[in-house]
Design an enzyme around this catalytic site. Structure first.
Site, PDB file in Angstrom:
ATOM      1  N   GLU A 288      13.666   4.592   5.651  1.00 16.52           N
ATOM      2  CA  GLU A 288      13.521   4.127   4.423  1.00 16.52           C
ATOM      3  C   GLU A 288      12.282   3.131   4.144  1.00 16.52           C
ATOM      4  O   GLU A 288      12.063   2.558   3.027  1.00 16.52           O
ATOM      5  CB  GLU A 288      14.749   3.314   3.587  1.00 16.52           C
TER       6      GLU A 288
ATOM      7  N   ASP B 272     -21.383  11.769  -4.522  1.00 17.52           N
ATOM      8  CA  ASP B 272     -19.845  11.914  -4.562  1.00 17.52           C
ATOM      9  C   ASP B 272     -19.295  11.279  -5.786  1.00 17.52           C
ATOM     10  O   ASP B 272     -19.746  10.432  -6.158  1.00 17.52           O
ATOM     11  CB  ASP B 272     -19.265  11.124  -3.359  1.00 17.52           C
TER      12      ASP B 272
ATOM     13  N   PRO C 261       4.979   3.209  -0.649  1.00 17.14           N
ATOM     14  CA  PRO C 261       4.963   3.432  -1.818  1.00 17.14           C
ATOM     15  C   PRO C 261       4.882   2.226  -2.786  1.00 17.14           C
ATOM     16  O   PRO C 261       4.637   2.540  -4.212  1.00 17.14           O
ATOM     17  CB  PRO C 261       6.290   4.361  -2.140  1.00 17.14           C
TER      18      PRO C 261
ATOM     19  N   ARG D  59     -15.700   6.902   6.755  1.00 21.51           N
ATOM     20  CA  ARG D  59     -17.126   7.758   6.469  1.00 21.51           C
ATOM     21  C   ARG D  59     -18.011   6.591   5.858  1.00 21.51           C
ATOM     22  O   ARG D  59     -18.954   6.821   5.587  1.00 21.51           O
ATOM     23  CB  ARG D  59     -16.708   8.748   5.395  1.00 21.51           C
TER      24      ARG D  59
END
Ligand code: 9D3
Length: 252
Positions: free
Chosen positions: A116, A169, A89, A154
Site C-alpha cells: 500500500e 520529439d 500515485p 536519454r
C-alpha cells in the site's frame, strides 16, 4: 549523473535500463545506476520489510527501519547531496520539463514503494518530492522509476546519437506531436508514401510535416495546442489540414 534506486526488485530496474539509448548511456559512463534492496538492510531471520497498517484495512505498509538503514547505506556510498524522490500515485505528474530538471542534477535517489505504500514517518523525514507517472494504478513504483530513468537518462549529454533526433520529439521542441513517418517501399498494398516526401523539395516537406504535427495535435491532443498564439502561417496550415480532413475520415 548517478541514480540510486531503493527497491525490493533491483534486478527489474537494472534490466529495464540495460537496453537502447539508456543502456548505451551507461556503457558510455554518462549514467551510473545503483540498485539498493531494503530487504538487505532488514533485521531478523525473516528480513521483514513490511507490516500491517495501524488502523486496520487491507494490504501492508513498508516499515521505517529497513528503509532508514538502506538510505544510510546509499548516502554512505556517495556523500554528494541528492534529493530523495518517492515514486507515488500521490506525486506530481512527470512531464518533459520535470525530466529536464532532473537530468541536470548530478545525482538523485529514487524510492520505489510496494504494497500500500511507505510508512508516512519515513516519507516526512527523508523524501524531498513525490512523482507520479500518470493517473492509473500500478502494482508498485518500479515501472514508474524505470520510466523516470529512461526519460532522464536519454537527456544526458552525449546519450543520443544524431539518428536519435531529440529536438524533433514531441514535447521537446515546440510541444507539438510528431508527424507521420514512412520508409521503403514507397508503394505497397497498404498505401503509397505521400508524394511530397519523395519530391526532394525540402521546404515543401518541412511545411507538410509542420502541418501534420499541427493537425494531429489539434485533433488528438487539443490540450497541448494554444491555437490563439499560433503564427499566421501555422493557422493557415491548420485550416488547410482541417479542410482536407473533411470527408477523408481515418485516424488522422
Ligand atoms: C487503496 C488503493 N491502493 C491500491 C489500489 C492505492 C495504491 C497503492 C500503491 C495504488 C498504487 C500503488 C502502487 N503505485 C505506485 O507505487 C506508483 C504509481 C502508480 O500506481 N501510478 C502512477 N504513478 C505511480 S508512481 C508509483
Amino acid at each position: 549523473m548517478r541514480i540510486d534506486v531503493m527497491t525490493l526488485f533491483p534486478d527489474f530496474i537494472a534490466q529495464a535500463a540495460a537496453v537502447g539509448v539508456v543502456g548505451r548511456a551507461q556503457e558510455r559512463g554518462l549514467l551510473s545506476l545503483h540498485g539498493w534492496n531494503p530487504r538487505d538492510y532488514a533485521s531478523g531471520g525473516y528480513r521483514r520489510v513490511d507490516d500491517r497498517p495501524f488502523g486496520g484495512g487491507p494490504g501492508m505498509v513498508m516499515m521505517v527501519e529497513p528503509l532508514l538503514a538502506c538510505l544510510t547505506a546509499v548516502r554512505g556510498a556517495d556523500p554528494a547531496p541528492a534529493p530523495v524522490i518517492y515514486m507515488s500515485p500521490q506525486g506530481a505528474p512527470l512531464t518533459q520539463k520535470k525530466a529536464r530538471e532532473l537530468a541536470a542534477l548530478p545525482r538523485m535517489i529514487l524510492l520505489c514503494g510496494r504494497y500500500e505504500g511507505v510508512d508516512e514517518r519515513f516519507l516526512k523525514a527523508h523524501v524531498d518530492e513525490e512523482l507520479s507517472i500518470g493517473d492509473y494504478v500500478l502494482s508498485g513504483g518500479e515501472l514508474a522509476a524505470a520510466v523516470v530513468i529512461d526519460a532522464v537518462g536519454r537527456l544526458q549529454d552525449g546519450a543520443l546519437n544524431d539518428a536519435d533526433s531529440a529536438v524533433q520529439d514531441s514535447f521537446e521542441g515546440d510541444g507539438l506531436l510528431d508527424c507521420p513517418h514512412f520508409t521503403h517501399p514507397s508503394s505497397h498494398p497498404l498505401g503509397d508514401v505521400p508524394a511530397v516526401l519523395r519530391s526532394g523539395d525540402h521546404a515543401a516537406i518541412a511545411r507538410w510535416r509542420r502541418q501534420q504535427s499541427l493537425g494531429r495535435t489539434a485533433r488528438r491532443r487539443p490540450d497541448l495546442l494554444d491555437e490563439g498564439s499560433l503564427s499566421k502561417a501555422d493557422k493557415a496550415l491548420l485550416t488547410a489540414f482541417r479542410d482536407q480532413e473533411t470527408g477523408e475520415g481515418g485516424a488522422g
